[in-house]
Write a protein that holds these residues in place. Sequence first.
Motif, PDB file in Angstrom:
ATOM      1  N   UNK A 247       0.814  -1.207   0.000  1.00 40.08           N
ATOM      2  CA  UNK A 247       0.000   0.000   0.000  1.00 40.08           C
ATOM      3  C   UNK A 247       0.845   1.252   0.000  1.00 40.08           C
ATOM      4  N   UNK A 248       0.203   2.385   0.226  1.00 37.87           N
ATOM      5  CA  UNK A 248       0.883   3.675   0.154  1.00 37.87           C
ATOM      6  C   UNK A 248       2.019   3.791   1.153  1.00 37.87           C
ATOM      7  N   UNK A 249       1.946   3.016   2.250  1.00 39.01           N
ATOM      8  CA  UNK A 249       3.012   3.073   3.253  1.00 39.01           C
ATOM      9  C   UNK A 249       4.258   2.311   2.826  1.00 39.01           C
ATOM     10  N   UNK A 250       4.130   1.489   1.776  1.00 39.10           N
ATOM     11  CA  UNK A 250       5.273   0.735   1.279  1.00 39.10           C
ATOM     12  C   UNK A 250       5.645  -0.460   2.126  1.00 39.10           C
ATOM     13  N   UNK A 251       4.821  -0.786   3.125  1.00 44.69           N
ATOM     14  CA  UNK A 251       5.133  -1.878   4.053  1.00 44.69           C
ATOM     15  C   UNK A 251       4.040  -2.940   4.029  1.00 44.69           C
ATOM     16  N   UNK A 252       2.853  -2.580   4.477  1.00 49.09           N
ATOM     17  CA  UNK A 252       1.736  -3.516   4.529  1.00 49.09           C
ATOM     18  C   UNK A 252       1.104  -3.669   3.151  1.00 49.09           C
ATOM     19  N   UNK A 253       0.468  -4.824   2.919  1.00 53.87           N
ATOM     20  CA  UNK A 253      -0.239  -4.993   1.652  1.00 53.87           C
ATOM     21  C   UNK A 253      -1.395  -3.996   1.594  1.00 53.87           C
ATOM     22  N   UNK A 254      -1.737  -3.579   0.379  1.00 53.04           N
ATOM     23  CA  UNK A 254      -2.793  -2.601   0.206  1.00 53.04           C
ATOM     24  C   UNK A 254      -4.101  -3.146   0.746  1.00 53.04           C
ATOM     25  N   UNK A 255      -4.751  -2.360   1.593  1.00 49.94           N
ATOM     26  CA  UNK A 255      -5.972  -2.823   2.252  1.00 49.94           C
ATOM     27  C   UNK A 255      -6.787  -1.623   2.710  1.00 49.94           C
ATOM     28  N   UNK A 256      -8.082  -1.705   2.520  1.00 54.67           N
ATOM     29  CA  UNK A 256      -8.951  -0.626   3.006  1.00 54.67           C
ATOM     30  C   UNK A 256      -8.916  -0.540   4.518  1.00 54.67           C
ATOM     31  N   UNK A 257      -8.844  -1.702   5.171  1.00 57.74           N
ATOM     32  CA  UNK A 257      -8.843  -1.707   6.635  1.00 57.74           C
ATOM     33  C   UNK A 257      -7.591  -1.050   7.191  1.00 57.74           C
ATOM     34  N   UNK A 258      -6.512  -1.039   6.425  1.00 59.35           N
ATOM     35  CA  UNK A 258      -5.262  -0.410   6.877  1.00 59.35           C
ATOM     36  C   UNK A 258      -5.149   1.048   6.427  1.00 59.35           C
ATOM     37  N   UNK A 259      -6.097   1.490   5.606  1.00 65.29           N
ATOM     38  CA  UNK A 259      -6.102   2.881   5.169  1.00 65.29           C
ATOM     39  C   UNK A 259      -4.983   3.252   4.224  1.00 65.29           C
ATOM     40  N   UNK A 260      -4.330   2.271   3.608  1.00 64.37           N
ATOM     41  CA  UNK A 260      -3.184   2.550   2.726  1.00 64.37           C
ATOM     42  C   UNK A 260      -3.508   2.220   1.271  1.00 64.37           C
ATOM     43  N   UNK A 261      -4.756   2.401   0.887  1.00 64.71           N
ATOM     44  CA  UNK A 261      -5.217   1.943  -0.417  1.00 64.71           C
ATOM     45  C   UNK A 261      -5.506   3.104  -1.364  1.00 64.71           C
ATOM     46  N   UNK A 262      -5.582   2.751  -2.651  1.00 61.99           N
ATOM     47  CA  UNK A 262      -6.050   3.669  -3.685  1.00 61.99           C
ATOM     48  C   UNK A 262      -7.229   2.988  -4.362  1.00 61.99           C
ATOM     49  N   UNK A 263      -8.420   3.462  -4.112  1.00 59.63           N
ATOM     50  CA  UNK A 263      -9.609   2.871  -4.704  1.00 59.63           C
ATOM     51  C   UNK A 263      -9.746   3.270  -6.160  1.00 59.63           C
ATOM     52  N   UNK A 264     -10.131   2.323  -7.016  1.00 63.55           N
ATOM     53  CA  UNK A 264     -10.212   2.647  -8.439  1.00 63.55           C
ATOM     54  C   UNK A 264     -11.455   3.467  -8.759  1.00 63.55           C
ATOM     55  N   UNK A 265     -12.387   3.559  -7.816  1.00 66.27           N
ATOM     56  CA  UNK A 265     -13.578   4.388  -8.022  1.00 66.27           C
ATOM     57  C   UNK A 265     -13.444   5.745  -7.341  1.00 66.27           C
ATOM     58  N   UNK A 266     -12.283   6.024  -6.760  1.00 71.16           N
ATOM     59  CA  UNK A 266     -12.083   7.300  -6.092  1.00 71.16           C
ATOM     60  C   UNK A 266     -12.025   8.440  -7.102  1.00 71.16           C
ATOM     61  N   UNK A 267     -12.327   9.670  -6.683  1.00 68.65           N
ATOM     62  CA  UNK A 267     -12.189  10.818  -7.592  1.00 68.65           C
ATOM     63  C   UNK A 267     -10.777  10.906  -8.149  1.00 68.65           C
TER      64      UNK A 267
END
Length: 427
Positions: A247-267
Amino acid sequence: MSAGTQASPDAQGASDISAAASLPPEVEQAMAVIGRGSDEILVETELQQKLLRAHATKTPLRVKLGLDPTAPDLHLGHTVVLTKLRQLQDLGHQVIFLVGDFTALIGDPTGRNATRPPLTAEDIAVNAQTYFQQASLVLNPNKTEVRKNSEWCEALGSQGMIRLAAQATVARMLERDDFTKRYKAGVSISVHEFLYPLLQGYDSVVLKADLELGGTDQKFNLLMGRELQKDAGQSPQCILTMPLLEGLDGVEKMSKSKGNYVGIAEPASEMFGKLMSISDDLMWRYFLLLSSRSMAQIEALKAEALAGRNPRDIKVDLAMELVERFHSRAASEKALADFEARFKKGECPTDLPLILLGHAPLSVSQALRQAGLVSSGSEAVRSIEQGGVRLNGERVADRMLELSAGQYVLQVGKRRFARIDLKEPLS
């Protein structure tokens, strides 16, 4: 890419291949595309043979990806395997996008240290509506076969389910890492969880899959498909595992629960800003797993960075590409303009929605919280004291400042903005 185990004796014609050097150029190219960014191919010589037969007979491989609709939206982590599927489509193979609406009722135990609460049929139906719509932003929908495994799993009935369960032993199931850990730790494992890999494998039997894709955490489930296909007298599918995207933190896997994600439906602007926040090192990982650029093009970009080009400018190229994929070229250009204005000139985005907060007076701390810019009153106070809050572009120094009726633009840090409206006080 690492090769898997040696080809099994029942692999049709695997002995015809002595070395990769004997492959036709088209098959060599296909193997290079398939292997790009992959974690493991099982079994590589079998896949080469399948590709040779497909090339000789002009018959595309049947390539399967199953996703359980456990959430309403997809993020970039999900698109790693979708990107690989699109590459296989472009090579001319038949992609099967399988919505696991039946298996979602069980809940995939992969990576779990406790039984996953099953979703309701209503939740699954709602989530499934958006899955393929969002996946179509990566895949070619006109060349994608969409299936739901409720088609055949519901038809199994109790007798069919018993026959399916008889094809695996408890000892085999306990070879699975997460089951082993839970068993040794005395953590309960529900019997229905054993059915999940069996049903995923049964999907491959029904669909006659030649190749199945999944994350590295799905290897046990994917191997189960091979075993059930052998029992059914089919040529076993090959397996392609893709790494889990950080994910964005470069450590944990991308996950909504971890808040480190980029949603493809986001603005578009939000997606662009998030991508620009990743580290320079992580940028290359995203290029490898998400970009449609060739490896030669990516290596050329790396050479430019080594020669002195600002990595930030290369990151803009990546953000522009991905935003255009999920929105449009015009949206990516506007996102870049918004980003430049926001971060270089301190201007706020031009497309902020108006948030109605009720009646004045209201303290700026309360306004920050009600507008969703902070999660608590203490965070609001801390942000003000640290000089990170602006009101209509001016830094706020007084946490007790009260806002009268009117419209304001609030800003916290560099990326969080809100346009708010306060009505006249109640008489």
